[in-house]
Write a protein that holds these residues in place. Structure first.
Motif, PDB file in Angstrom:
ATOM      1  N   GLY A 295      21.297  36.187  19.877  1.00 59.52           N
ATOM      2  CA  GLY A 295      21.220  34.877  19.229  1.00 59.52           C
ATOM      3  C   GLY A 295      20.585  34.951  17.850  1.00 59.52           C
ATOM      4  N   ILE A 296      19.557  35.787  17.708  1.00 62.08           N
ATOM      5  CA  ILE A 296      18.907  35.960  16.400  1.00 62.08           C
ATOM      6  C   ILE A 296      19.890  36.561  15.406  1.00 62.08           C
ATOM      7  CG2 ILE A 296      17.097  37.204  15.163  1.00 62.08           C
ATOM      8  CD1 ILE A 296      15.384  36.956  17.725  1.00 62.08           C
ATOM      9  N   TRP A 297      20.579  37.626  15.813  1.00 60.15           N
ATOM     10  CA  TRP A 297      21.560  38.252  14.931  1.00 60.15           C
ATOM     11  C   TRP A 297      22.705  37.282  14.617  1.00 60.15           C
ATOM     12  CZ3 TRP A 297      22.292  43.481  13.102  1.00 60.15           C
ATOM     13  CH2 TRP A 297      21.196  44.324  13.329  1.00 60.15           C
ATOM     14  N   THR A 298      23.116  36.498  15.605  1.00 59.05           N
ATOM     15  CA  THR A 298      24.193  35.530  15.361  1.00 59.05           C
ATOM     16  C   THR A 298      23.787  34.528  14.301  1.00 59.05           C
ATOM     17  OG1 THR A 298      24.990  35.778  17.644  1.00 59.05           O
ATOM     18  CG2 THR A 298      25.691  33.799  16.443  1.00 59.05           C
ATOM     19  N   THR A 299      22.531  34.081  14.355  1.00 57.21           N
ATOM     20  CA  THR A 299      22.022  33.172  13.323  1.00 57.21           C
ATOM     21  C   THR A 299      22.168  33.791  11.937  1.00 57.21           C
ATOM     22  OG1 THR A 299      20.418  32.243  14.895  1.00 57.21           O
ATOM     23  CG2 THR A 299      19.998  31.872  12.548  1.00 57.21           C
ATOM     24  N   SER A 300      21.747  35.038  11.797  1.00 55.25           N
ATOM     25  CA  SER A 300      21.828  35.730  10.503  1.00 55.25           C
ATOM     26  C   SER A 300      23.280  35.905  10.062  1.00 55.25           C
ATOM     27  CB  SER A 300      21.165  37.101  10.590  1.00 55.25           C
ATOM     28  OG  SER A 300      19.801  36.985  10.908  1.00 55.25           O
ATOM     29  N   ILE A 301      24.139  36.260  11.002  1.00 57.26           N
ATOM     30  CA  ILE A 301      25.526  36.560  10.647  1.00 57.26           C
ATOM     31  C   ILE A 301      26.285  35.294  10.291  1.00 57.26           C
ATOM     32  CG2 ILE A 301      27.706  37.385  11.653  1.00 57.26           C
ATOM     33  CD1 ILE A 301      25.829  39.505  13.115  1.00 57.26           C
ATOM     34  N   GLU A 302      26.054  34.214  11.031  1.00 57.74           N
ATOM     35  CA  GLU A 302      26.707  32.948  10.675  1.00 57.74           C
ATOM     36  C   GLU A 302      26.229  32.457   9.310  1.00 57.74           C
ATOM     37  OE1 GLU A 302      29.165  31.737  12.044  1.00 57.74           O
ATOM     38  OE2 GLU A 302      29.186  32.247  14.167  1.00 57.74           O
ATOM     39  N   LEU A 303      24.957  32.664   9.017  1.00 57.75           N
ATOM     40  CA  LEU A 303      24.443  32.321   7.685  1.00 57.75           C
ATOM     41  C   LEU A 303      25.144  33.159   6.631  1.00 57.75           C
ATOM     42  CD1 LEU A 303      22.464  30.998   5.689  1.00 57.75           C
ATOM     43  CD2 LEU A 303      20.768  32.716   6.374  1.00 57.75           C
ATOM     44  N   GLU A 304      25.311  34.439   6.906  1.00 60.20           N
ATOM     45  CA  GLU A 304      25.986  35.322   5.953  1.00 60.20           C
ATOM     46  C   GLU A 304      27.430  34.890   5.717  1.00 60.20           C
ATOM     47  OE1 GLU A 304      25.920  38.194   3.182  1.00 60.20           O
ATOM     48  OE2 GLU A 304      24.226  37.577   4.424  1.00 60.20           O
ATOM     49  N   GLY A 306      28.397  31.894   5.750  1.00 61.33           N
ATOM     50  CA  GLY A 306      28.393  30.566   5.161  1.00 61.33           C
ATOM     51  C   GLY A 306      28.561  29.447   6.158  1.00 61.33           C
ATOM     52  N   GLU A 307      28.472  29.762   7.447  1.00 62.86           N
ATOM     53  CA  GLU A 307      28.642  28.756   8.508  1.00 62.86           C
ATOM     54  C   GLU A 307      27.260  28.212   8.883  1.00 62.86           C
ATOM     55  OE1 GLU A 307      31.439  27.616   9.478  1.00 62.86           O
ATOM     56  OE2 GLU A 307      32.762  29.098   8.524  1.00 62.86           O
ATOM     57  N   ILE A 308      26.760  27.302   8.078  1.00 63.97           N
ATOM     58  CA  ILE A 308      25.388  26.823   8.242  1.00 63.97           C
ATOM     59  C   ILE A 308      25.202  26.101   9.576  1.00 63.97           C
ATOM     60  CG2 ILE A 308      23.568  25.424   7.209  1.00 63.97           C
ATOM     61  CD1 ILE A 308      24.478  27.881   5.569  1.00 63.97           C
ATOM     62  N   GLY A 309      26.147  25.234   9.916  1.00 70.19           N
ATOM     63  CA  GLY A 309      26.044  24.515  11.184  1.00 70.19           C
ATOM     64  C   GLY A 309      26.039  25.461  12.365  1.00 70.19           C
ATOM     65  N   ALA A 310      26.921  26.471  12.343  1.00 67.72           N
ATOM     66  CA  ALA A 310      26.977  27.440  13.442  1.00 67.72           C
ATOM     67  C   ALA A 310      25.686  28.252  13.514  1.00 67.72           C
ATOM     68  CB  ALA A 310      28.179  28.367  13.250  1.00 67.72           C
ATOM     69  N   ALA A 311      25.110  28.570  12.348  1.00 68.03           N
ATOM     70  CA  ALA A 311      23.849  29.312  12.337  1.00 68.03           C
ATOM     71  C   ALA A 311      22.738  28.504  12.993  1.00 68.03           C
ATOM     72  CB  ALA A 311      23.468  29.684  10.904  1.00 68.03           C
ATOM     73  N   LEU A 312      22.667  27.214  12.674  1.00 64.57           N
ATOM     74  CA  LEU A 312      21.620  26.372  13.258  1.00 64.57           C
ATOM     75  C   LEU A 312      21.846  26.174  14.754  1.00 64.57           C
ATOM     76  CD1 LEU A 312      21.190  23.743  10.407  1.00 64.57           C
ATOM     77  CD2 LEU A 312      19.612  25.582  11.034  1.00 64.57           C
ATOM     78  N   ARG A 313      23.112  26.075  15.174  1.00 65.81           N
ATOM     79  CA  ARG A 313      23.391  25.954  16.614  1.00 65.81           C
ATOM     80  C   ARG A 313      22.978  27.228  17.343  1.00 65.81           C
ATOM     81  NH1 ARG A 313      27.935  23.341  14.578  1.00 65.81           N
ATOM     82  NH2 ARG A 313      29.258  25.199  14.772  1.00 65.81           N
ATOM     83  N   ALA A 314      23.267  28.377  16.755  1.00 68.89           N
ATOM     84  CA  ALA A 314      22.863  29.641  17.376  1.00 68.89           C
ATOM     85  C   ALA A 314      21.347  29.725  17.484  1.00 68.89           C
ATOM     86  CB  ALA A 314      23.407  30.815  16.562  1.00 68.89           C
ATOM     87  N   ALA A 315      20.655  29.278  16.440  1.00 64.32           N
ATOM     88  CA  ALA A 315      19.194  29.327  16.437  1.00 64.32           C
ATOM     89  C   ALA A 315      18.603  28.470  17.551  1.00 64.32           C
ATOM     90  CB  ALA A 315      18.659  28.876  15.079  1.00 64.32           C
ATOM     91  N   ARG A 316      19.220  27.317  17.801  1.00 64.83           N
ATOM     92  CA  ARG A 316      18.688  26.438  18.851  1.00 64.83           C
ATOM     93  C   ARG A 316      18.792  27.068  20.236  1.00 64.83           C
ATOM     94  NH1 ARG A 316      20.887  22.267  15.483  1.00 64.83           N
ATOM     95  NH2 ARG A 316      22.889  22.308  16.564  1.00 64.83           N
TER      96      ARG A 316
END
Length: 405
Positions: A295-304, A306-316
């Protein structure tokens, strides 16, 4: 303004001018729009991603660290620099198989220091403390490798841990361009080959992939995929499975940083499937492979990507309580903070960065992307209700206060 006091944007403009390159030329070579490069140069682009910085660096024929404010050049903590120099000296001095002389303590005493080093490296990200402990342990373990043949396996595993600490100290405190990280990583691989255990070969491959990183994402990806193929025959071993999972995460980040969305999603899915079958959080190499780490890596990768919403969902969905590491929690808070800043929520992003500082202050201080996120959103935050906290954080990180106006 001196070169050492330049912002990211100032440095890009300075390098362009030095090479006689126009903004459009650099933007075209970097594969970004001229408007994006203009925002980057004017400090109007909050939390620039890895791919953009890497592409601009290549367009200017420099390394990423040449673009950014370097904490290792203006570090208010001289102990960090002293430790770095001692680690570099030790890496140069010792060779596996050569006895460097000196005392070798009873193994229990050595093991106690190795256990303490794990806490410094994986839990607290205390580079100063590692810099004090690593040089002596490197000497002692090289001597033990020659003098204690009955403990050869334990010595090699201990050396891998100490060399890993050396790699991180050199990378975070010294800066990737200095080359000492690569030397430490090469020695880890040599120890892993001596052990002839697939899980340690996997660890060495993962550490090397991290070392290749921004310098060549294509080479990083090819190295990781080849390593996964080599380890596939040993996947009945749980520790090997953990390392294959970590390698898939490295491949996902390499893909995302290269703009390959499909590749990133494929490798993330592979890692998630392995973590799901594993059930809990792994402990091999203190890398904590499992659902939370994915989940942590997914947050970073979605941010990379440009999928900001997906990054925040992964972080939650990340349960940090399953990872016994303040360092890893700090890394997660940094990525969430960068995401929030990118999402136009700088105050919430700053709160996350302050939380990261509480968990592992040295880890935050030496994070290039966190520093640029702070610099990019600094003007707004200096004026905000969190302005005092912002100014204090900037000073503690050895950075210059953002220019207003």
């Amino acid at each position: 303004m001196t070169e050492s006091g330049m912002t990211l944007g100032d440095k890009i403009k300075w390098l362009r001018a030095a090479q006689g390159l126009g903004q459009k030329v650099v933007a075209d070579q970097a594969g970004c729009g001229q408007g994006t490069l203009s925002k980057l140069e004017r400090g109007r682009l909050a939390s620039p991603g890895r791919a953009l910085l890497e592409n601009v660096a290549r367009a200017l024929s420099v390394q990423v660290e040449d673009l950014v404010d370097r904490p290792w050049q203006r570090d208010p903590n001289p102990a960090a620099r002293a430790g770095l120099i001692a680690v570099e000296t030790a890496l140069e001095a010792y060779e596996l198989g050569d006895d460097p002389g000196g005392e070798v303590r009873p193994w229990l005493a050595i093991q106690a220091d190795l256990d303490a080093l794990v806490q410094m490296r994986h839990v607290h990200a205390d580079y100063v403390a590692q810099g004090r402990l690593v040089p002596g342990l490197l000497r002692e373990l090289h001597a033990a490798y020659v003098r204690l043949p009955a403990r050869r396996t334990e010595v090699l595993v201990g050396l891998i841990g100490v060399l890993s600490s050396a790699a991180w100290v050199c990378k975070r405190v010294g800066g990737p361009a200095r080359g000492w990280t690569a030397i430490a990583v090469r020695e880890v691989r040599r120890c892993a080959q001596e052990l002839e255990q697939p899980q340690w070969l996997g660890y060495a491959a993962w550490l090397r992939a991290d070392g290749i990183g921004a310098a060549n994402r294509g080479a990083q990806y090819e190295h990781v995929v080849a390593s996964v193929d080599r380890l596939s025959a040993a996947m009945d071993d749980g520790e090997v499975t953990e390392m294959v999972g970590m390698l898939h995460l490295s491949a996902a980040l390499a893909s995302a940083s290269s703009g390959n969305r499909d590749g990133a999603e494929t490798h993330l899915a592979e890692a998630a499937a392995l973590a799901g079958r594993q059930g809990g959080t792994g402990t091999f190499g203190h890398l904590w492979f499992g659902p939370a780490n994915v989940g942590i890596w997914t947050t970073s990768i979605e941010l990379e990507l440009g999928e900001i919403g997906a990054a925040l969902r992964a972080a939650r969905g990340v349960d940090l309580s399953t990872i016994p590491s303040a360092n890893r929690a700090a890394e997660f808070q940094i990525e969430v903070g960068r995401t929030l800043i990118k999402a136009g929520r700088p105050q919430q992003g700053l709160e996350r960065l302050l939380a990261a500082e509480q968990l592992a202050p040295q880890r935050l201080r030496h994070d290039v992307l966190a520093r640029e996120a702070i610099a990019g959103s600094g003007r707004a935050m200096v004026r905000s209700a969190l302005g005092r906290d912002m100014r204090s954080l900037v000073r503690r990180m050895g950075m210059e206060l953002p220019r207003i106006g």
